[in-house]
Design a protein around this motif. Structure first.
Motif, short mmCIF file in Angstrom:
data_model
loop_
_atom_site.label_atom_id
_atom_site.label_comp_id
_atom_site.label_asym_id
_atom_site.label_seq_id
_atom_site.Cartn_x
_atom_site.Cartn_y
_atom_site.Cartn_z
N SER A 114 6.18 5.93 1.62
CA SER A 114 6.67 4.74 1.36
C SER A 114 6.96 4.52 0.39
N SER A 117 11.45 6.83 0.42
CA SER A 117 11.79 6.30 2.76
C SER A 117 12.94 7.34 2.38
N THR A 122 15.48 11.24 8.96
CA THR A 122 14.75 10.09 10.40
C THR A 122 15.43 10.66 11.63
N THR A 124 16.51 10.20 14.53
CA THR A 124 17.37 9.05 16.04
C THR A 124 17.93 9.06 17.39
N GLY A 131 7.70 1.15 15.94
CA GLY A 131 8.27 -0.19 15.20
C GLY A 131 8.67 0.55 14.21
N GLN A 132 9.09 2.08 13.63
CA GLN A 132 9.67 2.33 12.55
C GLN A 132 10.22 3.87 13.43
N LEU A 133 11.79 3.95 13.23
CA LEU A 133 11.61 5.45 13.81
C LEU A 133 11.06 6.59 12.60
N THR A 163 5.37 5.09 13.27
CA THR A 163 4.89 3.98 13.11
C THR A 163 4.40 4.10 14.81
N THR A 166 3.75 -1.32 16.39
CA THR A 166 3.48 -1.90 15.38
C THR A 166 3.23 -0.72 14.35
N THR A 167 3.74 -1.82 13.33
CA THR A 167 3.84 -1.05 11.70
C THR A 167 2.70 -1.05 11.51
#
Length: 180
Positions: A114, A117, A122, A124, A131-133, A163, A166-167
């Protein structure tokens, strides 16, 4: 001479006393049926929420697995693939020095991802339901791992965070990879 007897008065009084009792019994049955229906609906909606949460957790787990595999491919690419020359450059984001996780590694990594980041790789690829990559970091283990204390092999710890739909559904996975 003629005596008139009214036999209907007795029956009329009896039925007058019983009027409305069928209504009360029907209302009690209706109340009981409503309570049973309400309880069944609450149970169904709770099961639907549990199924949704399980799906979110499964999506997060699979996305974290994909991030771990991407980290392993970055360390040791498949045969025929040219090696990533930036994979072991210390200035590359996502390649970090060994971290002191303390007594609670899960809390450490949740905080790390957190607050740092930008210091993570990440993924792709086509992960549309998350919710997030997913992201991952690679730490070189060095002398802490007995297999890597001798010259030659290099040990890496890959930590992935993902995630679900949802997160709120978060999974953090780790793997140790030895590269000869």
């Amino acid at each position: 001479m003629f005596k008139y007897t009214n036999t209907r008065t007795k029956n009329t009084r009896r039925t007058a006393l019983q009027r409305g009792s069928a209504l009360i019994i029907a209302l009690v049955f209706l109340l009981i049926m409503t309570l049973i229906g309400t309880a069944a609906m609450q149970g169904t909606s709770q099961q639907e929420k549990m199924a949704g949460n399980m799906r979110d957790r499964n999506l997060a787990f699979q996305a974290a697995e994909a991030a771990l595999r991407a980290g392993e491919r970055r360390i040791d690419p498949p045969a025929g693939t040219p090696p990533d020359t930036t994979a072991f450059n210390d200035t590359t984001p996502g390649l970090i020095t060994q971290q002191n996780q303390g007594t609670d590694p899960g809390a450490f990594w949740a905080t790390y991802f957190s607050t740092n980041s930008g210091n993570a790789f990440t993924i792709t690829t086509n992960l549309t339901d998350v919710g997030q990559l997913p992201a991952y970091v690679i730490e070189e283990q060095g002398a802490l791992n007995a297999a890597c204390s001798t010259p030659g092999p290099r040990c890496f710890r890959i930590t992935a965070r993902a995630t679900g739909g949802t997160t709120d559904a978060v999974v953090i996975l780790q793997s140790t990879y030895v590269r000869p």
